[in-house]
Design a protein around this motif. Structure first.
Motif, PDB file in Angstrom:
ATOM      1  N   TYR A   1       0.878  -1.272  -0.016  1.00  0.00           N
ATOM      2  CA  TYR A   1       0.072   0.321   0.063  1.00  0.00           C
ATOM      3  C   TYR A   1       0.896   1.321   0.042  1.00  0.00           C
ATOM      4  O   TYR A   1       0.499   2.045  -0.764  1.00  0.00           O
ATOM      5  CB  TYR A   1      -0.825   0.116   1.025  1.00  0.00           C
ATOM      6  CG  TYR A   1      -2.059  -0.820   1.246  1.00  0.00           C
ATOM      7  CD1 TYR A   1      -3.167  -0.409   0.370  1.00  0.00           C
ATOM      8  CD2 TYR A   1      -1.995  -2.174   1.568  1.00  0.00           C
ATOM      9  CE1 TYR A   1      -4.382  -1.229   0.182  1.00  0.00           C
ATOM     10  CE2 TYR A   1      -3.250  -2.855   1.360  1.00  0.00           C
ATOM     11  CZ  TYR A   1      -4.420  -2.330   0.711  1.00  0.00           C
ATOM     12  OH  TYR A   1      -5.240  -3.196   0.577  1.00  0.00           O
TER      13      TYR A   1
ATOM     14  N   ALA B   1       3.537  -2.755  -6.973  1.00  0.00           N
ATOM     15  CA  ALA B   1       2.258  -3.225  -6.376  1.00  0.00           C
ATOM     16  C   ALA B   1       2.210  -4.898  -6.942  1.00  0.00           C
ATOM     17  O   ALA B   1       2.023  -5.808  -6.407  1.00  0.00           O
ATOM     18  CB  ALA B   1       0.983  -2.661  -6.317  1.00  0.00           C
TER      19      ALA B   1
ATOM     20  N   VAL C   1      -6.025  -4.639  -2.585  1.00  0.00           N
ATOM     21  CA  VAL C   1      -5.176  -3.868  -3.542  1.00  0.00           C
ATOM     22  C   VAL C   1      -5.742  -4.111  -4.973  1.00  0.00           C
ATOM     23  O   VAL C   1      -5.481  -3.193  -5.697  1.00  0.00           O
ATOM     24  CB  VAL C   1      -3.837  -4.980  -3.361  1.00  0.00           C
ATOM     25  CG1 VAL C   1      -2.750  -4.497  -4.416  1.00  0.00           C
ATOM     26  CG2 VAL C   1      -3.190  -4.728  -2.127  1.00  0.00           C
TER      27      VAL C   1
END
Lengths: 356, 171, 100, 639
Positions: free
Chosen positions: A144, A166, B67
C-alpha cells in the motif's frame, strides 16, 4: 527476560497486587522491548547500508566509504543527518494526506514485522502462533505504501513505479508464501520460535537442506519482494528516475529508504529462522565441537542474517536487471509451480515417512 | 470492564470507518479507510480467539482483495469522479430500506437464545493452536467444500483473465 | 465478558451500512466495496457465534466466505474494467441500456 | 451357465453396431454383424436347451429395473422347457431368415437398417420369451410390435406400406390395452408380477370374484380374458385380425419371421405361459377355444378365393394361429405349443418360398399371372410342395403330428366345446389342404400366364436364399418327429418334455376313437388336395363357374367378409367425423385458439405496464430485492 524485569521492579517497589498497576508494568515492559528492538534494528539497518557499500565496493575493486569516522564507520549517521535536514518538497497536485501517509505505512509495516521475530531463545516482542502469517500480512501492507506513494505523487514515473511494484509484490508474495508451506508442514506450526525449535530437533539442524527447493524459491521471491536487484523494476533508475519515491525528498525519502532496508533485514531474518535454524546451530556441530554451545544464540542468528544480506549484495553487484514480463514470467511460471511441487513432495514424504 | 472498553472502541471505530468508506468522494480514500477498517475487524477477530482468521483477514482481504480494488480505482478516471454527485437521486429510499433492515434485524437479535456450547472450547483451541484446530476440521469434515473452493478460485482466475484481457485488434 | 448481542448489533450495523452504500452510491467500485462491507458484517457475526458457541464451523464458513470474496473480487473487478473500457464511466446510473 | 445372457444381448449388440455404424462404415457388409450375432444366439440357445433337457432350470434376476413402493420389477430371465423351445424356434428361424435376407434384400438402399431392425426384433422377441415377469414380457411385447411397425413400413416411401404399418400398430393397441389392464389386475391381485409367485398363488384365488360396475366377475376369468386381449391383437385373431394381411406390405423375410414364425405366435406363448391362470377359468378357456376355432374357419374360407400369394399365406397363418388357440382353449397347451413349433418351420418356409417366387416374378404377387414355374425354379417348387404337404397334414410330415394331436385332444378332452371345435378343426384341415394346393397348382403347374417379359426374367433364386429354404424344409418335415404319439409307436417326447410347465389334459378316448380322428383328418387333408388338383389342374373352368354360381358368397369371401369396411364404417369414420367436426371445429378453433391467442395478448397488455419497472438501473433492482428480504423477515417475525 520479562522475569528479570519483574524481579527488578519487585526489588524496588515490592509485591505488585493492583491489577491496573500490573497491567501498566506489562505495557511498560512491552514498550521497552519495542524500543529496544526498534533501536537495535535501525542500528543494524544503518550499518547494513554501510555493509552494502563496502561489499559492493570490494566487488567492484573499490574501497567504499572511508572518510567519515574510522574506515567510514560513521557514514550512515552522516547520511541520516543529511537527509534529515534536506528540504521537504511536496508536489503541487499531490493528494496530500495520502502523500504524507504512504511512507509511514511503508515504514511502519516493515517495523511491525520485527515484533514477531524471535532474535534468540524466548525473545520476541510478540510470540504469536501465526507469526509467519503476520509477516506475510505486513509485507502485503507494505505494498500500500508503495502504491499510494506512486499514485499520490501525481507523477508518471512514480505512478508507473507504484503499479509495477504492487503487481510485483502481490505476485511474488504468492511464491514466497508457498515456498514456506514446506517449512510449515515440516515444523507443524506457524509460530517462528516453534519452527526454529523444530529445526533444532531435526537431524540436519536446518530446513534449508531438506527444503532446498523452498529455500531457493524463497530467496528469489525475497529479492523481488523487497524490490532488490535484479528485480528492482519499481525503482529502476534508468527507466523511472527513482520509481515510486521519485517525488519524495528529505525525511520522507529516508523513511522509504529505511523501510526497504528493514524489509531486507526482515526477509533475511525469516530466511534465517525458517531455513537456517535461527539462533540454533545443528546438533551434530555442537556434538563435535561442544564449546560452540556456549556462544550466545543471537550471534548465530546475526551471522546467518548477515550471510543472507551478503547474498543480497552479491546478487545486486553481479546480475543485470530483468525485463518486466520476464519478471512476471519467472514468478508465475517458474517459482509458483516449483513451490507447489515442493509442497506436494513434502506432504508426500511427510505422510509416507513417519516421524519426519 | 476492560473487555467492554476494548469492544466499545472497536465497535465505534468500525462503524465510523464503515461510514467513511461509503461516503468518501475519492475512491482512493475509501480504500484507505477500508484498509484501516479491515485492521480493526482483524483486531476484533483476535479478540474472539480467531487468530488464523485474523491473519487471513489481513493477508487476503487487505493484502489481496483491497489491493485489487486500489488497482482498479487507480486505472479509472478520478478527476471526473471528484466533480460529480456521489449518491444516486433516490438515496433516501436506500437509507430507509437499510435502516428498516437494521431495525428488523435488531428486533430479531433481541429475542435470540444461545445454544449450548460445542466441543471446541477456548482451552482446547489454545491447547491445539487455533490454526491446527481449524486445519483439522477443514481437511477432514470440510474437505469436499475445500476442494470446491479451490475450483472456484481457479475458475475466478480464468474468468478474470478472459474478462479483462484486451481484445486484440487483428480480428 | 461482552454479550454476544453486542457483536451481533455491530455486525448488523456494518451490514446495514454496506446495504446503504450499495443502494445509494453511484460509483460501481464503491458499490463493490459495500458488498465487501456486507460480507465483513456477516463474518463478524459468524466469528462471534463461533466463539460463543465454541464451535469452529463458523470460522470454517468465514474461511470460505473470504475465499469466495477473493474470487468474486477478481471476477467483479475484471467486469468493471471491461465495462469501463466500453463505457468510459464507472457510474451505474449511466449504464441503463437493459431497460424495458 | 451365465452365457444364456448372450442369447438376447448378442442381437442387441448387433442392432447397436448396425444402427450406429451401418450407414457409414458397414454398408453392404451389415449382414455379417447380424448373422454372426444371431447364429451365436442360436448356438447358445441349443446349449441352453441341452441344459434344460438335463433338468436344469434358470430363474435369475439380473438388474433391478423399477422400484416404486412395493412394486418391484427387475430385468430377469426365466428359462424353462417352454422358453427353451421358444428360444430354439426364434433363433433358428431368425438365423435362417437373416441369411435368406442377404439374397432377398441385396442392393436395397436401407440394407443396414433392415438388418438392424431384424436384430432388434430378435432381441425383443428373445426378451419376451425369456422374461421372468410380466412387465419385461410387456417390454418385449411392445418391442416386437415396434419392430413390426418399422419393418412393415420398411418401404416407407410407399403409402400402402406405411399405412399398413400404422394399421398394425393401432390395431395392436386395442389388444395391448387389455393386456396392460391384465398386468395391472395381476399386480393388484397378487402384489407381484413375477411369474413364479403369481402362478404359485393363482390356485388360491380360483373362486374369488371382483366387483366390476356392479357385477361380480370371476377374478381369474377377468385376468385371463384381459391377457387374452393382448393375444388376440398380437396373434391376429378375430376381431383384430385385420392388420396381418396388410402387414404383407413388408419385405417377405419380415413376413416370414415376424408375421408367421415368431411374433404372431407370441399370443399363443402368452396363453401357454399363463396356463395356470387360464386353467382356473372354464369361461376363459371356452372363449379362447371358440375364438381360435371361429378365426381359423373364418380365415381359411377367405384364403380359398384370394389371389395374392402372400395374402393367402397370411390368412393361412391366421387360420393356423386359430388352431393353436383352439388347442390351448381345450386345455391342450402342449399341443398348441407343439403346433406353434412345427408351424414356425413350414410357415416360414412357405413365406420364404413365396418371396423366392416374387423374386423371380419381379415383385408380382397375383396367382392368376403365374403358373408353370416348376421348371424354372425347382428348388423353390420342391420345398414349397413339401411345406404344403406339411401344412395339409399329410402323414409323416411335421404338420400332421401337431395337427393330429390338437384334433385328438379337442375330441377327447374335457372341454365342453371340445367336440364342436374338433368338427371345425377338421373342416379347417380340409380347407387348409385345399387352398395350400390351390396355391401350389396355380403357381407352379400349368402354363405361364404372365407377360412375356416376366417369363423371360424367370430364374431360380441365389444360394443365399435357397439354402435357408432347404434347411427350413428339413425342419418342416422332421420337426414333428419329436412328438410322434404313442399310438403310432412314438414316444410323444414333446408332450412329456413340456408336461412340467404346461400339464396335459386327461383324455378319455379309446384307441379306436383315436384311430378314427386321425383317419378323418387325414382323409380331410387328402380330399382337400384332391379337390384342388381336380379344380385347378384337371378342370380349370370349374372355379370360374362356381364363382359365378355363388357370386354372392364369392364376393363375400373375396372381400374378406367386409370386415375392414365394417370397421371403417363403425370406428374409423365416426372417429374421423368427431375429430373433424368437434375436435378441430369446436374445441380447437373456438376454445383452444381463443386461449392460445388470448393469453399472449393479455400478457402483452400486462407486460406493457410491467416493463416500466425495468429501469435498467442496478440500484432499483437491488432496492426491490432488499425490500423483498425485508418483507420476508417481517413476515417470519410477525406471522
Amino acid at each position: 527476560m520479562n522475569e528479570i524485569i519483574y524481579s527488578f521492579i519487585e526489588y524496588f517497589i515490592g509485591q505488585v497486587s493492583n491489577p491496573w498497576l500490573k497491567m501498566g508494568i506489562d505495557v511498560f515492559i512491552i514498550l521497552i522491548q519495542i524500543a529496544a528492538v526498534v533501536v537495535v534494528a535501525l542500528l543494524h539497518v544503518a550499518y547494513a547500508t554501510y555493509f552494502e557499500r563496502k561489499v559492493m565496493a570490494r566487488m567492484q575493486v573499490r574501497i567504499g566509504p572511508t572518510e567519515v569516522g574510522p574506515i567510514g564507520l560513521l557514514q550512515p549517521f552522516a547520511d541520516g543527518v543529511k537527509l534529515f535536514f534536506k528540504e521537504d518538497i511536496i508536489p503541487a497536485n499531490a493528494d496530500k494526506p495520502i502523500f504524507y501517509l504512504a511512507p509511514v505505512i511503508f515504514f511502519a509495516s516493515a517495523l511491525t514485522s520485527l515484533s514477531v521475530l524471535p532474535f534468540f531463545n524466548n525473545f520476541a516482542v510478540a510470540n504469536i502462533n501465526v507469526g509467519l502469517l503476520f509477516i506475510f500480512a505486513m509485507s502485503s501492507i507494505g505494498a500500500y505504501g508503495i502504491v499510494m506513494s506512486g499514485w499520490s505523487s501525481d507523477s508518471k514515473f512514480a505512478f508507473l513505479g507504484g503499479l509495477r511494484s504492487a503487481s510485483q509484490v502481490i505476485s511474488y508474495e504468492i511464491a514466497m508464501g508457498l515456498s514456506l508451506v514446506g517449512v510449515m508442514i515440516m515444523a507443524g506450526s506457524l509460530n517462528l520460535s516453534e519452527i526454529v525449535r523444530a529445526q533444532h530437533q531435526y537431524p540436519t539442524g536446518m530446513f534449508a537442506i531438506p527444503q532446498f527447493i523452498g529455500f531457493f524459491v524463497f530467496l528469489i521471491a525475497a529479492l523481488a519482494e523487497t524490490n532488490r536487484l535484479p528485480f528492482d523494476l519499481p525503482e529502476a533508475e534508468s527507466e523511472l528516475v527513482a520509481g515510486y519515491f521519485t517525488e519524495y525528498s528529505g525525511f520522507r525519502f529516508a523513511m522509504f529508504f529505511l523501510g526497504e532496508y528493514t524489509g531486507m533485514l526482515i526477509m533475511s531474518s525469516v530466511a534465517a529462522l525458517c531455513f537456517l535454524g535461527g539462533w540454533t546451530i545443528p546438533q551434530f556441530i555442537t556434538n563435535a565441537l561442544p564449546f560452540l554451545s556456549y556462544v550466545p544464540g543471537i550471534v548465530w542468528f546475526l551471522l546467518k542474517v548477515y550471510l543472507i544480506m551478503f547474498f543480497y549484495y552479491w546478487v545486486r553487484s553481479t546480475f543485470p536487471r530483468y525485463r518486466y514480463d520476464q519478471l512476471m514470467g519467472i514468478g508465475w511460471k517458474v517459482l509458483i509451480p516449483l513451490a507447489l511441487a515442493n509442497i506436494v513432495l513434502t506432504a508426500f514424504v511427510k505422510i509416507l515417512v513417519k516421524g519426519l | 470492564m476492560l473487555a467492554k472498553l476494548f469492544f466499545g472502541y472497536y465497535a465505534v471505530v468500525i462503524i465510523f470507518l464503515s461510514l467513511l468508506v461509503i461516503t468518501r468522494k475519492n475512491p482512493v480514500h475509501s480504500v484507505m479507510w477500508m484498509l484501516l477498517l479491515f485492521f480493526h475487524i482483524a483486531g476484533l477477530y483476535l479478540f474472539l480467539n480467531a487468530e488464523f482468521i485474523a491473519a487471513i483477514q489481513v493477508i487476503v482481504y487487505a493484502g489481496a482483495i483491497l489491493v485489487l480494488f486500489l488497482f482498479v480505482v487507480l486505472l479509472l478516471n478520478l478527476r471526473e469522479e471528484l466533480q460529480v454527485e456521489r449518491f444516486v437521486g433516490s438515496w433516501p429510499a436506500g437509507l430507509i430500506i437499510a435502516v428498516a433492515i437494521f431495525a428488523i434485524v435488531v428486533n430479531v437479535i433481541r429475542s435470540f437464545v444461545l445454544a449450548p456450547p460445542g466441543k471446541y472450547s477456548i482451552e482446547y483451541i489454545k491447547e491445539a493452536t487455533h490454526t491446527k484446530a481449524l486445519g483439522t476440521i477443514l481437511y477432514t469434515e470440510y474437505l469436499f467444500p475445500f476442494e470446491i473452493a479451490s475450483l472456484v478460485l481457479l475458475i475466478a482466475i480464468i474468468g478474470a483473465i478472459v474478462l479483462a484481457k484486451r481484445k486484440t485488434r487483428s480480428h | 465478558m461482552v454479550p454476544l448481542n453486542w457483536y451481533l448489533m455491530l455486525s448488523a450495523a456494518v451490514f446495514m451500512i454496506g446495504v446503504f452504500g450499495f443502494l445509494t452510491r453511484r460509483n460501481i467500485i464503491i458499490m463493490f466495496m459495500s458488498v465487501e462491507l456486507m460480507l465483513n458484517g456477516v463474518n463478524i457475526s459468524l466469528i462471534s457465534f463461533s466463539h460463543y458457541l465454541q464451535d469452529l464451523r463458523g470460522q470454517i464458513l468465514v474461511f470460505f466466505i473470504i475465499t469466495v470474496a477473493a474470487a468474486e473480487a477478481a471476477i467483479g473487478l475484471a467486469i468493471i474494467i471491461a465495462l469501463f473500457r466500453n463505457k468510459s464511466t464507472a457510474h451505474v446510473d449511466e449504464m441503463n441500456e437493459m431497460k424495458g | 451357465m451365465n452365457n444364456y445372457l448372450l442369447i438376447p444381448f448378442l442381437p442387441l449388440a448387433a442392432f447397436l453396431i448396425n444402427i450406429l455404424l451401418g450407414r457409414n462404415f458397414l454398408k453392404e457388409k451389415a449382414h455379417w454383424v447380424s448373422i454372426l450375432a444371431v447364429a451365436g444366439s442360436w448356438v447358445v440357445a441349443v446349449m441352453t436347451l441341452v441344459d434344460i433337457l438335463a433338468g436344469h432350470k434358470i430363474n435369475q434376476d439380473l438388474y433391478t429395473w423399477i422400484v416404486s413402493g412395493n412394486f418391484k420389477v427387475s430385468v430377469g430371465f426365466l428359462i424353462d422347457e417352454l422358453t427353451a423351445v421358444m428360444l430354439i424356434v426364434v433363433t433358428t428361424c431368425s438365423t435362417l431368415i437373416h441369411i435368406y435376407s442377404v439374397g432377398y434384400m441385396h442392393g436395397d438402399k436401407g440394407y443396414y437398417r433392415f438388418f438392424a431392425y431384424l436384430s432388434l426384433f430378435t432381441f425383443c422377441m428373445l426378451m419376451l420369451v425369456m422374461a421372468n415377469n410380466f412387465l419385461q414380457l410387456y417390454f418385449g411385447w411392445e418391442g416386437v410390435g415396434l419392430c413390426s411397425y418399422f419393418l412393415i413400413g420398411y418401404y416407407f416411401d410407399k403409402k400402402s406400406a406405411s399405412d399398413a404399418g400404422k394399421k398394425a400398430f393401432i390395431v395392436n393397441r386395442f389388444g395391448d390395452f387389455g393386456f396392460g389392464l391384465g398386468i395391472i389386475m395381476i399386480f393388484l391381485t397378487f402384489g407381484t408380477i413375477y411369474y413364479e409367485p403369481v402362478f404359485a398363488q393363482a390356485g388360491g384365488f380360483a373362486n374369488n370374484t371382483v366387483n366390476f360396475l356392479g357385477y361380480d366377475v370371476h377374478l381369474m376369468t377377468l385376468i385371463a380374458l384381459l391377457l387374452f386381449c393382448g393375444s388376440i391383437g398380437k396373434s391376429a385373431q378375430m376381431p383384430l385380425h385385420v392388420w396381418l394381411p396388410d402387414a404383407m406390405e413388408g419385405p417377405t423375410p419380415v413376413s416370414a419371421l415376424i408375421h408367421a414364425a415368431t411374433m404372431v405366435t407370441a399370443g399363443v406363448f402368452l396363453v401357454a405361459r399363463c396356463s395356470p391362470i387360464f386353467s382356473l377359468s372354464e369361461t376363459a378357456l371356452m372363449v379362447v377355444a371358440l375364438t381360435g376355432a371361429i378365426t381359423s374357419l373364418f380365415a381359411a374360407t377367405i384364403g380359398l378365393v384370394q389371389n395374392d400369394i402372400k395374402r393367402i399365406i397370411a390368412y393361412s397363418t391366421i387360420s393356423q394361429l386359430g388352431y393353436m388357440f383352439l388347442a390351448c382353449g381345450v386345455g391342450a397347451y402342449t399341443a398348441g405349443v407343439f403346433h406353434l413349433y412345427t408351424h414356425a418351420f413350414f410357415k416360414a418356409l412357405l413365406f420364404l418360398c413365396a418371396g423366392s417366387v416374387m423374386h423371380a416374378m419381379a415383385g408380382e404377387l397375383n396367382l392368376q399371372k403365374m403358373g408353370g414355374l416348376k421348371k424354372y425354379m425347382p428348388v423353390t417348387y420342391l420345398t414349397m410342395l413339401l411345406a404344403s404337404l406339411s401344412i395339409a397334414g399329410v402323414p409323416g410330415f411335421a404338420g400332421f403330428f401337431s395337427k393330429d394331436e390338437i384334433l385328438w385332444l379337442a375330441y377327447s378332452g374335457p372341454s365342453p366345446v371340445g367336440k364342436f371345435v374338433w368338427l371345425i378343426g377338421t373342416i379347417v384341415a380340409f380347407l387348409t389342404a385345399f387352398y395350400s394346393f390351390r396355391l401350389i397348382f396355380l403357381t407352379f403347374h400349368g402354363k405361364f400366364r404372365g407377360t412375356h417379359e416376366q417369363e423371360h426374367h424367370l430364374h431360380e433364386s441365389p444360394k443365399f436364399m435357397t439354402i435357408p429354404l432347404m434347411l427350413l424344409c428339413v425342419g418342416a418335415i422332421a420337426s414333428g418327429w419329436v412328438g410322434i404319439p404313442h399310438l403310432l409307436g412314438g414316444g410323444a417326447h414333446f408332450t412329456e418334455f413340456m408336461k412340467p410347465v404346461l400339464g396335459h389334459p386327461e383324455g378319455h378316448g379309446t384307441h379306436a376313437e383315436e384311430w378314427m380322428v386321425m383317419a378323418i383328418s387325414v382323409i380331410a387333408g387328402f380330399s382337400g388336395i384332391g379337390l384342388a388338383y381336380f379344380m385347378y389342374l384337371k378342370r380349370a373352368d370349374i372355379p370360374v363357374k362356381i364363382a359365378q354360381q355363388f357370386s354372392g358368397v364369392h364376393r363375400l369371401l373375396f372381400n374378406k367378409y367386409y370386415v375392414d369396411e365394417l370397421y371403417s364404417f363403425l370406428i374409423v369414420r365416426p372417429a374421423i367425423w368427431t375429430a373433424k367436426n368437434i375436435l378441430i371445429g369446436i374445441t380447437d378453433a373456438k376454445i383452444i385458439e381463443a386461449i392460445v391467442n388470448g393469453v399472449p395478448k393479455a400478457i402483452g397488455i400486462f407486460s406493457e405496464q410491467l416493463r416500466k419497472f425495468q429501469t435498467g438501473r442496478l440500484q432499483h433492482y437491488a432496492s426491490i430485492m432488499a425490500l423483498g428480504i425485508l418483507i420476508i423477515i417481517a413476515l417470519m417475525l410477525w406471522r
